[in-house]
Every structure is written in C-alpha cells, then in structure tokens.
Design a protein around this motif. Structure first.
Motif, PDB file in Angstrom:
ATOM      1  N   ARG A   2     127.707  17.692-112.024  1.00 37.32           N
ATOM      2  CA  ARG A   2     128.940  18.361-111.581  1.00 37.32           C
ATOM      3  C   ARG A   2     128.590  19.389-110.503  1.00 37.32           C
ATOM      4  O   ARG A   2     127.621  20.143-110.651  1.00 37.32           O
ATOM      5  CB  ARG A   2     129.579  19.095-112.758  1.00 37.32           C
ATOM      6  CG  ARG A   2     130.299  18.189-113.767  1.00 37.32           C
ATOM      7  CD  ARG A   2     130.309  18.781-115.162  1.00 37.32           C
ATOM      8  NE  ARG A   2     130.829  20.140-115.193  1.00 37.32           N
ATOM      9  CZ  ARG A   2     132.139  20.441-115.190  1.00 37.32           C
ATOM     10  NH1 ARG A   2     133.038  19.481-115.139  1.00 37.32           N
ATOM     11  NH2 ARG A   2     132.534  21.691-115.247  1.00 37.32           N
ATOM     12  N   VAL A  40     128.284  24.271-113.463  1.00 36.80           N
ATOM     13  CA  VAL A  40     127.997  23.229-112.471  1.00 36.80           C
ATOM     14  C   VAL A  40     126.492  23.136-112.239  1.00 36.80           C
ATOM     15  O   VAL A  40     125.731  24.064-112.548  1.00 36.80           O
ATOM     16  CB  VAL A  40     128.725  23.507-111.129  1.00 36.80           C
ATOM     17  CG1 VAL A  40     130.230  23.466-111.336  1.00 36.80           C
ATOM     18  CG2 VAL A  40     128.283  24.835-110.533  1.00 36.80           C
ATOM     19  N   ASP A 246     132.968  15.900-110.617  1.00 40.10           N
ATOM     20  CA  ASP A 246     132.077  15.268-111.592  1.00 40.10           C
ATOM     21  C   ASP A 246     131.648  13.922-111.019  1.00 40.10           C
ATOM     22  O   ASP A 246     132.495  13.048-110.782  1.00 40.10           O
ATOM     23  CB  ASP A 246     132.818  15.089-112.920  1.00 40.10           C
ATOM     24  CG  ASP A 246     131.899  14.587-114.021  1.00 40.10           C
ATOM     25  OD1 ASP A 246     131.102  13.651-113.754  1.00 40.10           O
ATOM     26  OD2 ASP A 246     131.968  15.122-115.137  1.00 40.10           O
TER      27      ASP A 246
END
Lengths: 371, 371
Positions: A2, A40, A246
């Motif tokens: 991500r 992330v 993603d």
C-alpha cells in the motif's frame, strides 16, 4: 503493498500575497499522520514539490525537512519525480545518496526506465520532461509533441515489465481523452500537448501530478492526486487530500486533509457579512473571497470587512455598483478628491496609492483650471 | 592518515565577463588526479564551493558532479564546510543522506562540535558563521564579533578532544596575528573581524578557506589552501594548487595545479606585443591583462590586440597617453567625431556605444552652433 499518493505541493506558493508556508507545513503534518495511521509501505510524490525553479531558502528548508521526515523519521521508501515547476537540477541534488535509504528521486528522463521494486510492484518514476528530451534520448526527430514522445517512453517501460508483478507509472503530465481514445475528445481538451489515456493502458495504476483538481480526469486506473491546498478561489469547493492505493487489490481510497485556513467564497450583502448572526459560526480566519450582492456604494468597504475577515483574498460585486445619486444631487459637502477615492476603493477593493493620489490631484487641478 | 586540503572553488565565478566553468572543471580533474596519485585517505573542502548563494543551474550541476566524483567515483571520505559565499541551506540539501558514504557536509554552527573521526584524527568541521549564530547557540549576548565568538566554539571543541588522537580544525574565516598573539598586529590586519591565530593553538592543524592567496598567513600549523584558480589580475603571480597533509608527521606539502588558461599580466609596448618574436612563445589564449608602455595614441588598439590575444581582461597604460599633436596642428582632414571616438577608444580600450555616439554627436552639434 500500500502506498500514499500525493503531488503538487508547490512549496513557496502565495495566495493573493499571503504566505502559505505555515499552512503547507500544517497540511504536511496531517499527511504524515495519515501515512502512519494507514500503515502504508511507501510514499509517492508525483511532481511539483516546489512552486518555482528558484525557490527561496525558506521553501528549500521546508522541502528538505519534508523529505527528511518521510524518509528518515518515519522511515518510508519515498518515490519522487520532478514536475514542471521544479528545477530538475536543483531538486536532483543529493539524488545519488538518497537511494541509501530508499529515497528515489528522478528528475531526468533517462532515469525513468529502471523500475523501483517495492513488494509486488514495479514503480516507473517518470519526471516531467519536454519533447526535446525524448528526441535526444531516443534519437528520433519525429517526437515533436508530448503525445508522440510518450509512445517510446511507455514501450521502453513495458519492455522492462516483470509479468509476475504489478506496474505503476508515476508521472507529471496532462492526460486526457476517454478510456477508448476518442481522438476528437483528445483534441478538444488539449490536443497534442496531452497524453491519450488509452496509451497508459499497460499500467495497473497511473499516479499523476500536474492538475490540481483530483477530479480533472475520470479514469479507472489513472488518478490525479490533486494539490494539498487550494491555490485559488476557483478551487474553493474542491476537497483536498491524498490517495491510499493498494497494489494487491488495485483499489484506491481518498483521505481528505482539512486545511488550517480554508479558501471560502462568500456571496452576501454587506449587511449580512457584518452581522454577528451571519459570521459567528464561520471560520473567519479563512482565506475569503467576497462577492457582494449590494449595488450601492459602501464607503471603506474593504477595511470594514477586514475587521471581521482578516484574510480577504478578493472582493467583487455580484450585480455591479449602482450610482444611487445622480450627478446633480452629489453631496456638495464632499470634495472631488474624496468622491474619487471612495469610488476607487469601492470599485477595486483597495485604496489609492500615494502615487495614484498625486496623479488624481494633478488631473483634478487641471480640470478645475479648464473650468 | 593523509588528506587533500582544498578551498574556495567559487564555482560559477566569471573573470572580466569570461565564464570560468570549463577552467574550473579542468582544474578539478587535476585535483582528482593528485588525490589518486597521492593516495590520500580523505578530501577536505574548506568552504566557498559556490561563488554565490544563488548559483545558476550550470554551477549546481558542476558542484554536484564534483562531490559525486570525489565521494562516489573515487570513493573518498569527503569533509565539506560552507563558506560565506555559499547558501548554508542550499549547500546543506541532502546532508543527512551524504553521511551514508562518508560525505560530511556541515553548514550550521551547531553541527561543528561532533568531530568526524578518520584514522588517528578528529576533524572539527566549522562552517562559516556570523557572530549572531554564536550568540544564539551559546545564549551569550557578549559574543559581538567573530574573535569573541570563536572562544567558546574552540573551548567546546577542545572539550570533545580525544587526547590519543590528532585534532584538525576545518574553518572558513579570516585568521590574523603573529603566533604570539601580538594584539597590535591583530588590530592592524583586521581587528575584531579576525580570529587571533594564538586562539587556534589547541589544534594540530587548521585547514582554512576564505583568503585566495595561500601565503596570506604564515603560521606553522595554520594554512589557507588558496583558490584553485586565479580570480583577478592581482593574483597573476600566485601559484595555485592543493595541500597534502600527513596527520602522522603533521607535515604538509603543496602540489601546484597549472590552469588551462593562466592569468598573465603583460607590460610592453604595442610594437612588442604585436611582434611574433615576442608572442610566439606565449600562451596567447591565457586571460591577459595588458599594460602598454607607449604614450602615443594607437587607433583601434583593443581590436588589434585581441586578434593576437583573444582573451584580454584589461588594458591600461603604464605612463598615461601623450597628446602628440598640439591642438593647432590637428589633422584638418579628420572631423571632430572621428577624433573624439579615436581618443575615447585609446583611453578606455573600447569603442563608443551607439548611445554614446548619439550623445557626442548632439554635443558636438551644440558646440558648433555656439561657434
């Protein structure tokens, strides 16, 4: 994996003379919080970190600190390209050292073809470039516009694709057209200076910078991040923020970042604007564009409004200004200079400068002599 | 260990309008060859890498390439401080990543107190700083000049000394005075803006930048590297180069670096200067300052000389210009405008500009009317 997709920071930009540096610092702090909260694996910055090729030292200090925060303090791989507002040479300073901590900074076309691999994804970091750079790199005089120049660029990237991985393009250009490459549409929205979205089909996701409105293009796999702040009154109704992408599901989610000082457009009468019942629930320290619905002359309108709204960025009239008093009934108590300066202020929202006063005085004196 | 000591690159500087960038690249290539041949363990650059705080992109490209060459291509630890000509903020971009390959770049006072340790030596990298930076850092309003400000700086460094090691200070300031701190001498050569050399006694070696003449200070343990190129005609007789310092023996050796285009001062008559016997063994593509010994007027002197010496940086007369023809014997065939423009060119070495011609014409016309 991500990643967080952002672009168009334009550090050093001003809004109607107001320095935005503190707002830019504050919105970046929010971006950092989102990166942490969303856990992330990387940050993507798709160009225009600076507002100008020759940024001042305060802007350089802030961008340096932003990259340090992302890459060294929260320790994320950070993928950066230069935009048309950046100086490729200046932004590229330090590039060869940045890789030591997975800060990837591409500012020249020839750097775009070796992908950065993170998790299951190949990232192709394509900086803003002019067609002549492609003509030189590919030794092909035919590449006279960006749409033509992009073909061999994409071909060369596709040749480097690992078919077992996902492929993300990070770019800074004007993409246009329908998903099916309707050439008429393409011509309509910008012609040869735009990249046809159909040409971007090989990529699983295209993370773009350049246009400040994240809704500027509506495409399944291509997304403008939009700017982090509103840089003009025309952006007053745009929601700003970042995308979380993603690469397993190839889905993206928008996360809004509310600014310290919003850009707000108020359309109302002077009586409303100065009524506490109207403004008590407004964030009056926003950057405010005022459109007055009144038609009559209002003396010292700007200075009166600024007492309530300290950061007015523009003032105009919705219905023009009505001359309520015919010339023959002008208040004889007011001298021509006072009438003129009142009129000027109500028309333009600013008082006469000293120099303008002198010109007006001298012209009025001449007119009187002719009388 | 052995290191190469250089300073005052001033990348981006011009000489009488001539761009020195190619000369700066060439002399740097020689520096690299010396570093290789001498098998040094590190490079020390004592400030003023740039000629100005806001260098152009060509200068940024060259400095970036120079640091890349020293630190990444020949792979040497490289110790850099900013000088008064550098922007600390701009030069410091990338600093936090540079350390990954032992490129140490100090541009702020507070970075100077953690020594870089290489071999048997502690290096203290003290960038150029203003007294106010010391007042702020030490919270001491008394530090009103650089001589006072340097005291706590040196004390703090001495407190970090490892007594088993050698101690080298890298600095960019004006040092003056005798080894025995004769305060009169100090006042004579610069007063409170200079650092007394006696204060530098704790160090085994002080590698300085700032003054372009490496002989500007004659001290046993303190050395200016001097600039890599001659930047003015007054430096014509200075030999430029780098020092190789051995921290085991604490001895230093100067290695001269001959420039591509020297700066040369020729004092001769016009007849000599234009005689092939005179110039055939000269490097005529040098940057040449000409002092003419002639006293008579020589028409088109600059353009005639430039046919032989293409890069003349200045032209003057040793003995002034003699008016050889008394006014009454002026050649009546020459009009006043021709006489004036010849005289102007011979006096200044340059022709009248179009605008100057117009002024002269208009004045001569007025003078004629008065006649």
């Amino acid at each position: 994996m991500r990643f967080l997709h952002t672009a168009d920071w334009h550090i050093g930009r001003k809004l109607a003379g107001y320095d935005l540096l503190a707002d830019q610092q504050a919105i970046f702090d929010q971006l950092v919080n989102v990166a942490k909260a969303q856990q992330v694996d990387a940050i993507v910055v798709a160009g225009d970190l600076y507002d100008r090729a020759l940024p001042n030292e305060a802007a350089v200090t802030l961008v340096n600190q932003m990259l340090l925060t992302l890459n060294r303090e929260i320790g994320l791989p950070t993928l950066v390209i230069s935009g048309n507002h950046d100086s490729a040479v200046r932004l590229g300073t330090g590039r060869d050292w940045f890789k030591s901590t997975d800060l990837f900074m591409n500012t020249q076309l020839d750097q775009a073809f070796a992908p950065v691999i993170l998790g299951n994804t190949q990232f192709f970091l394509l900086p803003y470039f002019e067609p002549f750079a492609a003509r030189s790199y590919f030794d092909d005089d035919q590449l006279t516009n960006i749409n033509l120049a992009m073909q061999p660029v994409i071909d060369k990237m596709v040749a480097a694709f690992d078919p077992t991985m996902k492929h993300v393009l990070v770019g800074h250009f004007f993409a246009a057209g329908s998903e099916h490459s309707d050439s008429e549409t393409l011509v309509n929205v910008g012609g040869l200076d735009a990249v046809a979205v159909s040409d971007l089909a090989p990529f699983d996701y295209v993370a773009l910078g350049h246009l400040h409105n994240r809704h500027a293009l509506n495409a399944e796999k291509i997304q403008y991040a939009g700017s982090l702040l509103k840089f003009s009154v025309s952006e007053a109704n745009q929601e700003k923020g970042v995308y979380i992408v993603d690469t397993d599901t190839m889905t993206r989610e928008f996360v809004a970042l509310p600014p310290t000082h919003d850009v707000v457009h108020l359309t109302a009468s002077f009586a409303e604007l100065t009524d506490p019942a109207y403004y008590q629930n407004l964030k009056r320290d926003a950057y405010i564009a005022v459109t007055l619905t009144d038609r009559q002359v209002i003396p010292n309108v700007m200075s009166q409004l600024r007492e309530i709204y300290p950061q007015i960025v523009s003032l105009d009239r919705k219905n023009g200004v009505e001359v309520v008093q015919p010339l023959e009934t002008v208040n004889a108590d007011l001298d021509p200079m006072t009438l003129l300066s009142d009129f000027f202020e109500q028309s333009t929202g600013a008082g006469l400068t000293d120099q303008q006063c002198k010109w007006a005085q001298s012209t009025l004196t001449q007119a009187k002599e002719v009388d």
